[in-house]
Design a protein around this motif. Structure first.
Motif, PDB file in Angstrom:
ATOM      1  N   SER A 436     -24.929 -27.441 -12.574  1.00  0.00           N
ATOM      2  CA  SER A 436     -24.392 -26.154 -13.000  1.00  0.00           C
ATOM      3  C   SER A 436     -23.958 -25.283 -11.835  1.00  0.00           C
ATOM      4  O   SER A 436     -23.084 -24.426 -11.985  1.00  0.00           O
ATOM      5  CB  SER A 436     -25.434 -25.412 -13.843  1.00  0.00           C
ATOM      6  N   SER A 437     -24.546 -25.489 -10.656  1.00  0.00           N
ATOM      7  CA  SER A 437     -24.234 -24.613  -9.522  1.00  0.00           C
ATOM      8  C   SER A 437     -22.768 -24.719  -9.120  1.00  0.00           C
ATOM      9  O   SER A 437     -22.153 -23.704  -8.741  1.00  0.00           O
ATOM     10  CB  SER A 437     -25.123 -24.967  -8.324  1.00  0.00           C
ATOM     11  N   GLY A 438     -22.187 -25.900  -9.164  1.00  0.00           N
ATOM     12  CA  GLY A 438     -20.794 -26.072  -8.782  1.00  0.00           C
ATOM     13  C   GLY A 438     -19.855 -25.203  -9.598  1.00  0.00           C
ATOM     14  O   GLY A 438     -19.088 -24.396  -9.037  1.00  0.00           O
ATOM     15  N   PRO A 439     -19.888 -25.306 -10.936  1.00  0.00           N
ATOM     16  CA  PRO A 439     -19.016 -24.436 -11.735  1.00  0.00           C
ATOM     17  C   PRO A 439     -19.296 -22.951 -11.541  1.00  0.00           C
ATOM     18  O   PRO A 439     -18.370 -22.137 -11.535  1.00  0.00           O
ATOM     19  CB  PRO A 439     -19.324 -24.879 -13.174  1.00  0.00           C
ATOM     20  N   PHE A 440     -20.579 -22.570 -11.404  1.00  0.00           N
ATOM     21  CA  PHE A 440     -20.897 -21.150 -11.226  1.00  0.00           C
ATOM     22  C   PHE A 440     -20.282 -20.611  -9.937  1.00  0.00           C
ATOM     23  O   PHE A 440     -19.601 -19.565  -9.942  1.00  0.00           O
ATOM     24  CB  PHE A 440     -22.405 -20.934 -11.205  1.00  0.00           C
ATOM     25  N   TYR A 441     -20.522 -21.294  -8.823  1.00  0.00           N
ATOM     26  CA  TYR A 441     -19.986 -20.808  -7.553  1.00  0.00           C
ATOM     27  C   TYR A 441     -18.458 -20.873  -7.537  1.00  0.00           C
ATOM     28  O   TYR A 441     -17.796 -19.964  -7.019  1.00  0.00           O
ATOM     29  CB  TYR A 441     -20.563 -21.599  -6.386  1.00  0.00           C
ATOM     30  N   ALA A 442     -17.891 -21.924  -8.110  1.00  0.00           N
ATOM     31  CA  ALA A 442     -16.435 -22.042  -8.122  1.00  0.00           C
ATOM     32  C   ALA A 442     -15.799 -20.926  -8.930  1.00  0.00           C
ATOM     33  O   ALA A 442     -14.786 -20.350  -8.535  1.00  0.00           O
ATOM     34  CB  ALA A 442     -16.042 -23.409  -8.687  1.00  0.00           C
ATOM     35  N   THR A 443     -16.403 -20.611 -10.083  1.00  0.00           N
ATOM     36  CA  THR A 443     -15.869 -19.542 -10.929  1.00  0.00           C
ATOM     37  C   THR A 443     -15.985 -18.185 -10.238  1.00  0.00           C
ATOM     38  O   THR A 443     -15.049 -17.368 -10.251  1.00  0.00           O
ATOM     39  CB  THR A 443     -16.614 -19.510 -12.275  1.00  0.00           C
ATOM     40  N   ALA A 444     -17.134 -17.929  -9.637  1.00  0.00           N
ATOM     41  CA  ALA A 444     -17.328 -16.658  -8.935  1.00  0.00           C
ATOM     42  C   ALA A 444     -16.324 -16.490  -7.809  1.00  0.00           C
ATOM     43  O   ALA A 444     -15.720 -15.412  -7.646  1.00  0.00           O
ATOM     44  CB  ALA A 444     -18.755 -16.596  -8.392  1.00  0.00           C
ATOM     45  N   LEU A 445     -16.133 -17.523  -7.023  1.00  0.00           N
ATOM     46  CA  LEU A 445     -15.206 -17.435  -5.894  1.00  0.00           C
ATOM     47  C   LEU A 445     -13.766 -17.307  -6.358  1.00  0.00           C
ATOM     48  O   LEU A 445     -12.954 -16.608  -5.729  1.00  0.00           O
ATOM     49  CB  LEU A 445     -15.381 -18.673  -5.009  1.00  0.00           C
ATOM     50  N   LEU A 446     -13.441 -17.972  -7.452  1.00  0.00           N
ATOM     51  CA  LEU A 446     -12.091 -17.868  -7.996  1.00  0.00           C
ATOM     52  C   LEU A 446     -11.805 -16.435  -8.442  1.00  0.00           C
ATOM     53  O   LEU A 446     -10.740 -15.871  -8.156  1.00  0.00           O
ATOM     54  CB  LEU A 446     -11.948 -18.837  -9.174  1.00  0.00           C
ATOM     55  N   ARG A 447     -12.764 -15.829  -9.158  1.00  0.00           N
ATOM     56  CA  ARG A 447     -12.589 -14.454  -9.621  1.00  0.00           C
ATOM     57  C   ARG A 447     -12.523 -13.491  -8.423  1.00  0.00           C
ATOM     58  O   ARG A 447     -11.688 -12.580  -8.391  1.00  0.00           O
ATOM     59  CB  ARG A 447     -13.755 -14.083 -10.545  1.00  0.00           C
ATOM     60  N   ALA A 448     -13.375 -13.702  -7.448  1.00  0.00           N
ATOM     61  CA  ALA A 448     -13.361 -12.841  -6.262  1.00  0.00           C
ATOM     62  C   ALA A 448     -12.062 -13.000  -5.487  1.00  0.00           C
ATOM     63  O   ALA A 448     -11.520 -12.026  -4.958  1.00  0.00           O
ATOM     64  CB  ALA A 448     -14.557 -13.182  -5.373  1.00  0.00           C
ATOM     65  N   SER A 449     -11.547 -14.215  -5.424  1.00  0.00           N
ATOM     66  CA  SER A 449     -10.288 -14.455  -4.720  1.00  0.00           C
ATOM     67  C   SER A 449      -9.152 -13.675  -5.359  1.00  0.00           C
ATOM     68  O   SER A 449      -8.329 -13.066  -4.668  1.00  0.00           O
ATOM     69  CB  SER A 449      -9.971 -15.955  -4.726  1.00  0.00           C
ATOM     70  N   ARG A 450      -9.121 -13.670  -6.672  1.00  0.00           N
ATOM     71  CA  ARG A 450      -8.057 -12.931  -7.351  1.00  0.00           C
ATOM     72  C   ARG A 450      -8.182 -11.429  -7.104  1.00  0.00           C
ATOM     73  O   ARG A 450      -7.176 -10.732  -6.988  1.00  0.00           O
ATOM     74  CB  ARG A 450      -8.090 -13.231  -8.850  1.00  0.00           C
ATOM     75  N   ARG A 451      -9.422 -10.949  -7.051  1.00  0.00           N
ATOM     76  CA  ARG A 451      -9.616  -9.526  -6.807  1.00  0.00           C
ATOM     77  C   ARG A 451      -9.112  -9.125  -5.409  1.00  0.00           C
ATOM     78  O   ARG A 451      -8.655  -7.988  -5.206  1.00  0.00           O
ATOM     79  CB  ARG A 451     -11.097  -9.171  -6.946  1.00  0.00           C
ATOM     80  N   LEU A 452      -9.172 -10.057  -4.450  1.00  0.00           N
ATOM     81  CA  LEU A 452      -8.729  -9.759  -3.082  1.00  0.00           C
ATOM     82  C   LEU A 452      -7.262 -10.104  -2.834  1.00  0.00           C
ATOM     83  O   LEU A 452      -6.777  -9.949  -1.710  1.00  0.00           O
ATOM     84  CB  LEU A 452      -9.597 -10.518  -2.074  1.00  0.00           C
ATOM     85  N   ALA A 453      -6.571 -10.580  -3.852  1.00  0.00           N
ATOM     86  CA  ALA A 453      -5.198 -11.056  -3.647  1.00  0.00           C
ATOM     87  C   ALA A 453      -4.287  -9.976  -3.079  1.00  0.00           C
ATOM     88  O   ALA A 453      -3.346 -10.262  -2.321  1.00  0.00           O
ATOM     89  CB  ALA A 453      -4.627 -11.580  -4.968  1.00  0.00           C
ATOM     90  N   ASP A 454      -4.547  -8.711  -3.436  1.00  0.00           N
ATOM     91  CA  ASP A 454      -3.696  -7.618  -2.962  1.00  0.00           C
ATOM     92  C   ASP A 454      -4.275  -6.938  -1.724  1.00  0.00           C
ATOM     93  O   ASP A 454      -3.835  -5.838  -1.343  1.00  0.00           O
ATOM     94  CB  ASP A 454      -3.525  -6.570  -4.070  1.00  0.00           C
TER      95      ASP A 454
END
Length: 566
Positions: A436-454
């Motif tokens: 479960s850790s893989g999907p959790f960390y991947a999802t968190a980082l993906l969401r954080a990446s989008r927040r920093l896109a600008d």
């Protein structure tokens, strides 16, 4: 002793009753520990040559599992690791044989030879033509005893198949015996044990092994091997076993063989597949053609961990016998496999920033921070494995070590911006971290990446918002909240307090110190929480007393980042 039995004295009878109850093609011979085909012609004169085998119980699925059209007509069971009586063998011969006669396939153990041999003599005196083929395929004894005194072990199953197919074809007793004997002489087997088994009547293991030891060249009755050696990796062990067989059977380039990978009762299919992988490669490297291969449990030693490998040299005629149809419950199928391992091409995923670019100077701290997390994961492996093993499957430590390796392997194109770095990290951890850790960390980082896109050069507030967005993504994906004993119990207070302290005017370093303290307290509190989600929830109150491994892992990487927050 922990076994799913009722009475040690009733094990064999109840086991045979259960087997026959599951398979309509089988029947129990009244008053005897004999399993026989239920479809035999009522008129003995209409019967083919009867092929019988057997021995002590504890080798399941042998021998009763090989009773069926195209294989055995009957199997005779003794007590665990004890030869069946002469009278039981004779009763089986009488029940299944007709004027065409009977062939007894006997493993080369004194008790089996004596009891099957005497039964054969008695059957002949009653007018039933009876022949015996002795199987002595254990090559581990080649330097200890003469070939005729070697033990019969797992390769016997292949002799059952050849003899049964010959009988089913309508061959005479002489022909069936001749083919079975030739198959037995073209056969070699070598086994290894990683531990002992427990005979129900004894109630304790037959021997003990150290964690770094194994028994090489053992039989099938829970005994020790020819020699005790240090534990070897699967590839080395496979080469050791096959080298002994190849040398003994004088196999070389151009020879054709079939391969049997046999688990001894306590070896997972996963490990047998790893052995199979190397075995096929080993034989191909030597120019030996593997015509058929089977992997599974064929002739076991109760719950013993370990395996044996068997090679039988074949020609077209013998291969035809092995390919012939049978409905015996334990025969695994055709044994056909692909001539080469098939690897389907993966569809490439293109990224706009895949081109190699130099790392901007302001990205160096991000790079170094992630490398520090990788080092922290490596250092925490043992602790996280212990915690995860207490309430889960114990794989978190090694999973995060794989994640550490993935961080270090990120290409230069990952470091063009913070958003791109988090995106690349999400992709890498998604592939590297299991459970479960893989999907959790991947999802968190993906969401954080989008927040920093600008934010090509995000300030502390932007990082705090990205942190909160990532935590929210984890909560949404897993459905967990504070108090559920998960990673959220460390993540949520850390993210919230980091953002709040910054809002209150604290420096990033001060805010992060408070966030880390909150995460540590949250992880510590999980030791007193009854789990509601994940594998730990199955344990209920038994999970109390130790902190949640996922929450502790969060503290590990938050702490590693402390010296980079200024």
């Amino acid at each position: 002793m922990k076994k799913l039995i009722n009475d040690p004295r009733a094990v064999v009878g109840e086991m045979l009753e259960g087997l026959v109850s599951l398979h309509p093609g089988l029947a129990l011979l009244e008053g005897e520990a004999v399993v026989m085909r239920s479809d035999l012609p009522a008129d003995p004169a209409a019967r083919q040559v009867a092929v019988l085998s057997g021995g002590g119980s504890g080798h399941e699925p042998a021998h009763a599992g090989y009773v069926g059209p195209g294989m055995l007509h009957a199997a005779v069971a003794g007590d665990v690791f004890t030869s069946p009586s002469t009278d039981s063998v004779l009763a089986a011969i009488r029940a299944v044989a007709g004027p065409a006669g009977a062939l007894l396939v006997v493993k080369n153990y004194t008790g089996d030879r004596l009891n099957f041999g005497l039964a054969a003599e008695l059957a002949r005196s009653e007018g039933i033509p009876t022949e015996i083929v002795i199987v002595s395929d254990d090559v581990s004894l080649r330097d200890t005893v003469e070939p005729s005194r070697r033990r019969g072990i797992a390769g016997t199953v292949l002799v059952h198949k050849v003899a049964g197919a010959a009988s089913a074809s309508g061959a005479s007793l002489a022909q069936v015996a001749r083919e079975a004997a030739a198959a037995a002489s073209a056969l070699g087997t070598m086994g290894v044990g990683l531990g002992a088994c427990t005979v129900p009547a004894a109630g304790r293991p037959g021997f003990t092994l150290g964690e770094d030891e194994m028994e090489l060249g053992l039989g099938i009755h829970g005994e020790q091997g020819v020699r005790r050696v240090p534990l070897q990796p699967a590839n080395v062990l496979t080469d050791t076993l096959l080298s002994a067989i190849v040398d003994d059977q004088r196999l070389g380039a151009g020879d054709r063989v079939v391969l049997l990978i046999n688990g001894l009762g306590g070896t997972p299919a996963q490990e047998l597949a790893i052995i199979a992988r190397r075995a096929l490669a080993f034989l191909r490297e030597r120019g030996i053609t593997v015509e058929r291969a089977w992997s599974g449990e064929f002739l076991t030693a109760l719950e013993m961990p370990g395996c044996s490998l068997s090679l039988m040299k074949v020609d077209d005629e013998r291969l035809h016998r092995l390919d012939a149809a049978t409905s015996a419950p334990a025969w695994p199928g055709s044994g056909r496999f692909a001539p080469a391992r098939r690897i389907a091409p993966a569809r490439p995923v293109a990224h706009a920033s895949d081109a190699t670019e130099s790392r901007p100077a302001d990205m160096e701290p991000v790079h170094q921070a992630l490398l520090a997390i990788a080092d922290a994961f490596d250092a925490a492996e043992t602790r996280l494995t212990e915690l995860d093993g207490a309430a889960g499957d114990g794989d978190l430590g090694i999973s995060l070590v794989r994640g550490a390796a993935a961080i270090r392997a990120l290409p230069p194109s990952s470091w063009t911006s913070p958003s791109r770095a988090l995106m690349a990290l999400s992709e890498a951890l998604r592939r590297a971290i299991g459970g479960s850790s893989g999907p959790f960390y991947a999802t968190a980082l993906l969401r954080a990446s989008r927040r920093l896109a600008d934010h090509p050069q995000p300030d502390a507030r932007a990082w705090a918002e990205a942190f909160q967005a990532g935590v929210e993504a984890v909560a949404e994906l897993g459905g967990a909240g504070p108090g559920d004993r998960t990673m959220i119990d460390a993540l949520r207070p850390a993210a919230d307090i980091f953002f709040r302290e910054l809002q209150a005017g604290g420096t990033p370093a001060e805010a992060w110190a408070e966030a880390l303290l909150a995460a540590e307290r949250g992880a510590e509190a999980t030791a007193r929480m009854k789990p509601r989600l994940g594998r730990a929830s199955y344990l209920g109150e038994r999970a109390l007393g130790l902190p949640d491994a996922g929450a502790e892992a969060v503290v590990v990487w938050l702490r590693a980042l402390s010296r980079f927050i200024r």
